[in-house]
Design a protein around this motif. Structure first.
Motif, PDB file in Angstrom:
ATOM      1  N   UNK A 180       7.018   2.012  10.938  1.00  0.00           N
ATOM      2  CA  UNK A 180       6.590   3.261  10.290  1.00  0.00           C
ATOM      3  C   UNK A 180       5.493   2.988   9.276  1.00  0.00           C
ATOM      4  N   UNK A 181       5.662   1.926   8.505  1.00  0.00           N
ATOM      5  CA  UNK A 181       4.659   1.566   7.505  1.00  0.00           C
ATOM      6  C   UNK A 181       3.347   1.136   8.158  1.00  0.00           C
ATOM      7  N   UNK A 182       3.443   0.308   9.198  1.00  0.00           N
ATOM      8  CA  UNK A 182       2.239  -0.202   9.848  1.00  0.00           C
ATOM      9  C   UNK A 182       1.438   0.911  10.517  1.00  0.00           C
ATOM     10  N   UNK A 186       8.375   8.536  12.864  1.00  0.00           N
ATOM     11  CA  UNK A 186       7.446   7.841  11.984  1.00  0.00           C
ATOM     12  C   UNK A 186       7.919   7.720  10.548  1.00  0.00           C
ATOM     13  N   UNK A 187       6.957   7.584   9.655  1.00  0.00           N
ATOM     14  CA  UNK A 187       7.243   7.323   8.251  1.00  0.00           C
ATOM     15  C   UNK A 187       8.119   8.402   7.625  1.00  0.00           C
ATOM     16  N   UNK A 204      17.380  -1.747   5.211  1.00  0.00           N
ATOM     17  CA  UNK A 204      16.082  -2.311   5.585  1.00  0.00           C
ATOM     18  C   UNK A 204      14.982  -1.847   4.630  1.00  0.00           C
ATOM     19  N   UNK A 205      15.041  -0.570   4.213  1.00  0.00           N
ATOM     20  CA  UNK A 205      14.041  -0.080   3.254  1.00  0.00           C
ATOM     21  C   UNK A 205      14.136  -0.841   1.938  1.00  0.00           C
TER      22      UNK A 205
END
Length: 687
Positions: free
Chosen positions: A381-383, A475-476, A490-491
């Motif tokens: 999501x970040x990438x 997504x994000x 994970x976050x």
């Protein structure tokens, strides 16, 4: 070694750089362009780490049983244990799709060295990483040409950065299991016989590739039911994993002193946990069998490499070679300007890696199974918020389909095994770094490893592939809004994860890549000056390679080891007790099989891990065997090749035909393999 002049049967050669003249001189046979193209188009790679080959015109694929272990385990249920008892189908309707399995067939290879060199020239550290990411984004995007569903493109660094190639593959994601024998014959002899010889294994699985609901029709290897003869020239078309034959001495010493002991320790502890879990109940044994097989195989492989590093003189010899090359560079002002002091640069990068390695390994141990999936979702999501050119490898637009396919795989999740595995990883992380380490406190908070693992696994919904895919597609925004405890976990650790990756890339990987590339270019320049540049092959990179050798035994402790085993020896080898207990089908069929039929054979082909499932091919381009293992001396094959005792171990095609015909009553498969050579591609799905 990969950077020196190869001996006749040494080397894992790229298909666009085969030493044809050497083959002609040594064996009186030189494969022409048509032979090479046919082998390339008939060969395949399983994305999870094995090799394979097409063996009929109707998409039938041959690979090892252990390459289909995860598929067989995933398809099993309360009433069917396909891993232990085998899988059999008698019509296409009975073939079952393997969850998450992808098969790739090489389409072409492009040399993009100049493009990469121009993009990275004059950069270092973070700037070098960024330039490499940008050029990879551009190359892979152009390569898939807007169709990442059907095409996969990998930018492959050869000679540790001395050359760069772009490999384009045709992707197939509908792979179905057709037939696989019992684990008892596929891995007969179990771990005691693993990486040893004589062997008596039918390490086989048959798959079929579909596209648009129909079997694909591609070129294929004709199946020789007689197998090879002693002394015969044979080829291996496969995807060997990663070798270290050209790594500098300082890098090998780092592997020997730090990396390998740590990984062997982790694998040993994981093996013990899985053994204990398996003994708790028959259900637990079934749940853990695939993971236990993989761990044991990896443990033996790492241990063999480590033994070679510890007891041999490979590091000392490599140090002398390094010094000689640096002296050659230093002897000329132009060479000093061109190549610099690469061995010094490598030592500096490794000094940094030594400080980062414990935390880097600890993070890997703390993210098994669903935790790894959660990190993929957070990281992905970040990438994807970044421009494609600035994303890390694996998240470029051309690669996103592969990630989604993996996340959507309908593989079983066993909550207790998932909990125990995560708890073990978290415990080992705390033991490695200490309870007061900042990363440990970030990961565990105030929980114990056991309590945290239990809470995360019990509360997560990520075992459902539909949930994983929905989060991926969201997504994000979806990932940030998720309250799933595994995603929240994970976050929480993602900043540390991302920071570690950046430091490893910029302070270790990029400097090593640049320095090793300088070394490779210097080796090429020296070899060219000495007239043997064409005899240099690159280290393996899990990309398509061709090796060759002869069917030949060896001498061990004064005893001649013959090249073939037979069914008579297999039955003598059976004790009736695990792991030397033959399946009932084989006991019942004893009177039907010819005891003189060859089962397995050894050859001097140069292979390593990743070659599992590779076909053994004769000079006519026909399949005569199926690689499934190496002998104990070959475990040092990551470091060097020794023709005196390095041997590849294969199942003979004559044993495969006998097994299908006389043991498993599979006349349709026998007919497809032996008599289906005239199949046409009219009306077929385009490959």
């Amino acid at each position: 070694m990969a950077t020196g002049t190869a001996r006749a049967e040494e080397g894992m050669w790229t298909f666009n750089h085969l030493p044809v003249s050497t083959l002609q001189k040594t064996y009186g046979f030189a494969p022409d362009a048509a032979w090479i193209q046919h082998v390339v188009q008939s060969s395949a790679r399983l994305a999870e780490g094995c090799s394979a080959s097409f063996v009929s015109g109707d998409g039938l694929v041959m690979t090892n049983h252990h390459c289909a272990n995860s598929c067989l385990a995933a398809l099993s249920d309360k009433t069917h244990d396909y891993f232990r008892n085998g899988f059999y189908s008698h019509s296409p309707a009975e073939e079952r799709q393997c969850p998450g399995m992808e098969l790739d067939r090489l389409d072409n290879i492009s040399d993009v060295s100049a493009r990469v060199t121009d993009a990275t020239k004059g950069t270092s550290g973070a700037a070098y990483t960024a330039a490499l990411q940008q050029v990879e984004s551009e190359l892979t995007k152009d390569c898939v040409n807007g169709d990442p569903t059907h095409w996969r493109c990998d930018m492959v660094s050869l000679f540790h950065g001395g050359q760069t190639a772009l490999y384009r593959y045709r992707r197939y994601q509908d792979v179905r299991v057709v037939m696989a024998p019992e684990q008892g014959i596929a891995f007969f002899g179990g771990d005691p016989d693993n990486f040893s010889y004589p062997r008596y294994d039918i390490d086989l699985s048959m798959l079929r590739v579909y596209d648009g609901g129909k079997p694909v029709h591609t070129p294929f290897l004709q199946f020789d039911p007689m197998g090879p003869k002693a002394g015969e020239l044979v080829f291996t078309s496969g995807n060997p994993g990663r070798t270290q034959r050209s790594l500098p001495a300082s890098a090998l010493a780092f592997q020997r002193d730090i990396v390998n002991p740590a990984i062997i320790g982790y694998l040993s502890t994981r093996e013990g946990m899985l053994w204990e879990y398996s003994r708790q109940s028959p259900g637990h044994a079934k749940e853990a069998e695939d993971a236990l097989f993989s761990i044991q195989n990896g443990l033996k492989s790492y241990s063999g490499t480590q033994a070679a590093l510890r007891t041999g003189d490979i590091v000392a010899r490599r140090a002398k070679e390094d010094a000689a090359l640096q002296s050659w560079i230093d002897a000329d002002a132009g060479r000093r300007k061109e190549y610099g002091q690469p061995f010094h640069d490598i030592e500096q990068a490794i000094a940094v890696e030594k400080t980062l390695f414990p935390a880097h390994l600890a993070l890997r141990m703390a993210l098994p199974g669903l935790a790894e999936d959660a990190m993929t979702l957070v990281d992905g999501a970040s990438e994807r918020e970044k421009p494609d050119a600035k994303r890390h490898a694996g998240y470029h637009e051309a690669q996103l389909g592969e990630v989604e396919t993996s996340l959507g795989a309908k593989e079983p999740v066993y909550p207790q095994l998932e909990t125990d595995t995560l708890a073990l990883g978290l415990t080992l992380m705390r033991q490695t770094l200490g309870a007061d380490d900042e990363l440990v406190r970030t990961v565990l908070g105030t929980d114990s490893p056991e309590a945290l693992a239990a809470r995360l696994v019990k509360g997560t919904k990520l075992a459902d592939p539909a949930v994983r895919v929905a989060l991926w597609k969201g997504g994000q925004k979806a990932v940030e809004a998720s309250s799933d405890p595994m995603v929240v976990f994970a976050r929480r650790i993602y900043p540390a994860y991302a920071q570690m990756r950046e430091r490893m890339l910029n302070e270790v990987t990029s400097p090593l890549h640049k320095a090793e590339g300088d070394i490779a270019r210097a080796i090429f320049a020296r070899a060219k000056a000495e007239g043997h540049a064409d005899d240099i092959y690159p280290d393996a990179t899990f990309s398509p390679r061709l090796s060759w050798g002869t069917v030949k035994g060896w001498t061990e402790n004064g005893k001649d080891i013959p090249p073939f085993t037979d069914f008579a020896g297999m039955y003598r080898h059976a004790t009736g007790s695990d792991p030397f207990e033959l399946p009932k089908r084989w006991l019942d069929a004893k009177s039907k099989v010819d005891p003189a039929t060859h089962v397995d054979f050894v050859s001097t082909n140069d292979i390593v891990g990743g070659n599992s499932g590779s076909p053994v091919i004769d000079r006519n381009g026909h399949a005569v065997g199926l690689i499934f293992d190496g002998n104990l001396p070959s475990l040092a094959g990551d470091l060097y090749y020794d023709i005196s005792n390095n041997r590849a171990v294969s199942t003979d095609t004559s044993a495969i035909i006998a097994a299908l015909r006389d043991v498993y009553n599979e006349p349709t498969l026998v007919h497809e393999l032996i008599d289906g050579h005239q199949a046409t591609t009219s009306g077929a799905t385009k490959p």
